[in-house]
Structure formats: C-alpha cells, structure tokens
Design a protein around this motif. Structure first.
Motif, PDB file in Angstrom:
ATOM      1  N   SER A 194       0.799  -1.220   0.000  1.00  0.00           N
ATOM      2  CA  SER A 194       0.000   0.000   0.000  1.00  0.00           C
ATOM      3  C   SER A 194       0.834   1.274   0.000  1.00  0.00           C
ATOM      4  CB  SER A 194      -0.928   0.015   1.219  1.00  0.00           C
ATOM      5  OG  SER A 194      -0.170  -0.111   2.412  1.00  0.00           O
ATOM      6  N   GLY A 195       2.006   1.235   0.657  1.00  0.00           N
ATOM      7  CA  GLY A 195       2.795   2.454   0.812  1.00  0.00           C
ATOM      8  C   GLY A 195       4.002   2.566  -0.085  1.00  0.00           C
ATOM      9  N   GLY A 196       4.326   1.483  -0.823  1.00  0.00           N
ATOM     10  CA  GLY A 196       5.502   1.513  -1.678  1.00  0.00           C
ATOM     11  C   GLY A 196       6.792   1.501  -0.876  1.00  0.00           C
ATOM     12  N   LEU A 197       7.843   2.093  -1.433  1.00  0.00           N
ATOM     13  CA  LEU A 197       9.166   2.088  -0.813  1.00  0.00           C
ATOM     14  C   LEU A 197       9.336   3.298   0.099  1.00  0.00           C
ATOM     15  CD1 LEU A 197      11.980   0.672  -0.750  1.00  0.00           C
ATOM     16  CD2 LEU A 197      12.664   2.276  -2.547  1.00  0.00           C
ATOM     17  N   ARG A 198       9.808   3.026   1.317  1.00  0.00           N
ATOM     18  CA  ARG A 198      10.045   4.092   2.277  1.00  0.00           C
ATOM     19  C   ARG A 198      11.296   3.791   3.087  1.00  0.00           C
ATOM     20  NH1 ARG A 198       4.307   3.979   5.185  1.00  0.00           N
ATOM     21  NH2 ARG A 198       5.250   5.511   6.577  1.00  0.00           N
ATOM     22  N   SER A 199      11.895   4.836   3.642  1.00  0.00           N
ATOM     23  CA  SER A 199      13.066   4.675   4.499  1.00  0.00           C
ATOM     24  C   SER A 199      12.604   4.593   5.950  1.00  0.00           C
ATOM     25  CB  SER A 199      14.023   5.862   4.333  1.00  0.00           C
ATOM     26  OG  SER A 199      15.000   5.872   5.359  1.00  0.00           O
ATOM     27  N   PHE A 200      13.068   3.559   6.680  1.00  0.00           N
ATOM     28  CA  PHE A 200      12.711   3.514   8.099  1.00  0.00           C
ATOM     29  C   PHE A 200      13.697   4.319   8.943  1.00  0.00           C
ATOM     30  CE2 PHE A 200      15.110  -0.543   7.541  1.00  0.00           C
ATOM     31  CZ  PHE A 200      16.110  -0.396   8.497  1.00  0.00           C
ATOM     32  N   GLU A 201      14.835   4.673   8.349  1.00  0.00           N
ATOM     33  CA  GLU A 201      15.795   5.530   9.050  1.00  0.00           C
ATOM     34  C   GLU A 201      15.397   6.995   8.945  1.00  0.00           C
ATOM     35  OE1 GLU A 201      20.114   3.967   9.461  1.00  0.00           O
ATOM     36  OE2 GLU A 201      19.690   4.272   7.337  1.00  0.00           O
ATOM     37  N   HIS A 202      14.831   7.358   7.804  1.00  0.00           N
ATOM     38  CA  HIS A 202      14.407   8.747   7.565  1.00  0.00           C
ATOM     39  C   HIS A 202      12.967   8.746   7.058  1.00  0.00           C
ATOM     40  CE1 HIS A 202      18.655   9.875   7.961  1.00  0.00           C
ATOM     41  NE2 HIS A 202      18.926   8.857   7.153  1.00  0.00           N
ATOM     42  N   SER A 204      10.439  10.620   7.325  1.00  0.00           N
ATOM     43  CA  SER A 204       9.778  11.845   6.878  1.00  0.00           C
ATOM     44  C   SER A 204      10.239  12.301   5.501  1.00  0.00           C
ATOM     45  CB  SER A 204      10.010  12.975   7.894  1.00  0.00           C
ATOM     46  OG  SER A 204      11.396  13.262   8.016  1.00  0.00           O
ATOM     47  N   ASN A 205      11.249  11.618   4.939  1.00  0.00           N
ATOM     48  CA  ASN A 205      11.779  11.997   3.629  1.00  0.00           C
ATOM     49  C   ASN A 205      11.332  11.032   2.537  1.00  0.00           C
ATOM     50  OD1 ASN A 205      14.056  12.904   5.733  1.00  0.00           O
ATOM     51  ND2 ASN A 205      14.072  14.292   3.996  1.00  0.00           N
ATOM     52  N   GLU A 206      11.199  11.563   1.322  1.00  0.00           N
ATOM     53  CA  GLU A 206      10.889  10.734   0.169  1.00  0.00           C
ATOM     54  C   GLU A 206      12.126   9.922  -0.218  1.00  0.00           C
ATOM     55  OE1 GLU A 206       8.157  10.192  -1.287  1.00  0.00           O
ATOM     56  OE2 GLU A 206       6.803  11.862  -0.882  1.00  0.00           O
ATOM     57  N   VAL A 207      11.892   8.817  -0.922  1.00  0.00           N
ATOM     58  CA  VAL A 207      12.986   8.009  -1.475  1.00  0.00           C
ATOM     59  C   VAL A 207      12.922   8.145  -2.994  1.00  0.00           C
ATOM     60  CG1 VAL A 207      13.951   5.701  -1.673  1.00  0.00           C
ATOM     61  CG2 VAL A 207      12.840   6.388   0.451  1.00  0.00           C
ATOM     62  N   LYS A 208      14.037   8.523  -3.598  1.00  0.00           N
ATOM     63  CA  LYS A 208      14.030   8.780  -5.046  1.00  0.00           C
ATOM     64  C   LYS A 208      14.976   7.832  -5.772  1.00  0.00           C
ATOM     65  CE  LYS A 208      17.645  12.364  -5.003  1.00  0.00           C
ATOM     66  NZ  LYS A 208      17.985  13.755  -5.374  1.00  0.00           N
TER      67      LYS A 208
END
Length: 250
Positions: A194-202, A204-208
């Motif tokens: 549902s959420g796609g790729l995300r950083s668990f360290e950061h 609040s930031n997008e991953v590009k």
C-alpha cells in the motif's frame, strides 16, 4: 530465497524499469521458480495462486546469516540474517522463548496490521541486526519487505516484462527474470503493497530513484536514495477497533 509477486499485489517502483531490459515472464508457467529449483535441488516452493510464488533453500547458506521460513495464520515469511535484540522483541510482542527471528517478524507485522501501536518505520527500526525479509499476508494480499540499514544481507529486486516484482538474495536469479531492470534492494528501507518504498531511518523523507549505469553505459535499474530535500506528506493512522486491518494505512 526467491519471491515473485504479481503486480496487482506489489507494484514495483517505476525507477526499476530499464529500457531494453531483456526481461522475461517470470511468473508464466513458473519460469523463475523452476529456474530456482534447478539451481537448488531439494528447495521448497510455495505457490501463492494468482498472487505469485515464493521459494527457499537451506543449501549454500552463510551460517552467520541463516535463512528461515515460517507460515503463521496465512502469513508467509522468508527471513535471512540474525537479530541481535531477540529477547527484547520477544518480550515486546509477548512471544515465548522458542520463537525465532522469522516468527518475530511475523508477529511484528501482525501487531502492525491488527492494532498498529507503532508506525511501520518504527516496527522495522526496532529490529537490530543483519537481516532481509520478505513477508506476504495471503488474507489481505499485502507484502512487507525490508533490509537492514547497512545492507548486510545480499538482497536484490527487479521487475519482469509484465511489471511483476522479483526479489532474491541471488543477483543472478533476479537478472534471469528481470534482465537489466534490477538493483540491490535499498538498505535501511522497507516496502509495502500500500505504501511503496520508504526509508525507516528517515521516514519523513521521500525516497528517489537514481539510474544505475553498467560497464557498457546502459541503464540498469536504479539505486534508491533518501531525498533530503523532499518531505513525505504526514499520514496519520486513525484509531479504529483492534480487529480492523490497518495494512492499507502503513
């Protein structure tokens, strides 16, 4: 280990797709699963019906980064590595002394799905050690995939010619199904249906995606990095009944 998920279950990021990738139909007629079996005689393959397939083998593994597999209440999980704070997590999730790393990951996911006292990034961040895991919940048709912050376990992903997501600890197997549309799974990140790729360290930031270029100068998938300039939209998780499935919110 190997997992191939239909694109309706896990949509791979666009950045993974490379032009002229020479990818194949990884799911059709069990192509990639059969290839995995030919390389690992005695391996176990689990057909997930229209959602895909997972497979694992206990052969040729690093004793310091062992592979584990478990199924609990229709939740399938492949785990490779070692968790350092096992005792703390067992207590946190109310597990008995015999629970191992793969059972801990399943219970962490189930807690997130059913009650959600922590955001998903914290659930992964609370796991200390060297690890990569692939989890599939057949009830909600949801995936939960992650790798530790140091990328300690070899872990790769890509997409085949139909956009299905392929994951494995063996780069050659991923290349077999995805051609040039593959890359190392981003360290310090997790992926959900549902959420796609995300950083668990950061979180609040997008991953590009940053295109990868091979020795011949051709684009070969993408390396995903945290974009320090772009913040994610906050997504509050509403408090609903404990029986509700929150998987669509993480």
């Amino acid at each position: 280990m190997l997992a191939v998920f239909d694109k309706t279950v896990a949509k791979s990021p666009e950045g993974l797709q490379s032009p002229h990738s020479e990818s194949v139909l990884a799911l059709k007629d069990g192509f990639l699963a059969h290839h995995f079996e030919s390389l690992h005689p005695g391996s176990v393959t689990v057909n997930l019906a229209s959602s895909g397939v997972i497979a694992y083998s206990l052969q040729k593994q690093n004793p310091l980064l062992p592979r584990l597999f478990a199924v609990v209440d229709d939740i399938f999980c492949l785990f490779q590595g070692h968790i350092e704070n096992v005792a703390v997590l067992k207590q946190q999730y109310g597990l008995n002394k015999t629970a191992n790393e793969v059972v801990i990951v399943i219970e962490a996911y189930r807690t997130l799905r059913d009650r959600g006292p922590y955001p998903a990034n914290q659930v992964v961040r609370d796991i200390h050690g060297k690890f990569a895991f692939i989890l599939y919940d057949s009830t909600s048709k949801a995936t939960f995939i992650a790798a530790d912050a140091d990328g300690s376990v070899p872990f790769f992903w890509g997409n085949d010619s139909e956009g299905h997501l392929v994951l494995s600890d063996d780069a050659e197997i991923v290349k077999k199904g995805c051609g040039k549309s593959f890359a190392p799974f981003p360290k310090g990140c997790f992926f959900t249906s549902s959420g796609g790729l995300r950083s668990f360290e950061h979180p609040s930031n997008e991953v590009k995606p940053v295109p990868r270029v091979d020795s011949s100068g051709q684009v070969c998938g993408a390396t995903f990095t945290v974009d320090e300039e772009t913040k994610r939209e906050p997504s509050g998780m509403p408090r609903v009944g404990s029986a509700a499935n929150w998987s669509s919110n993480y």
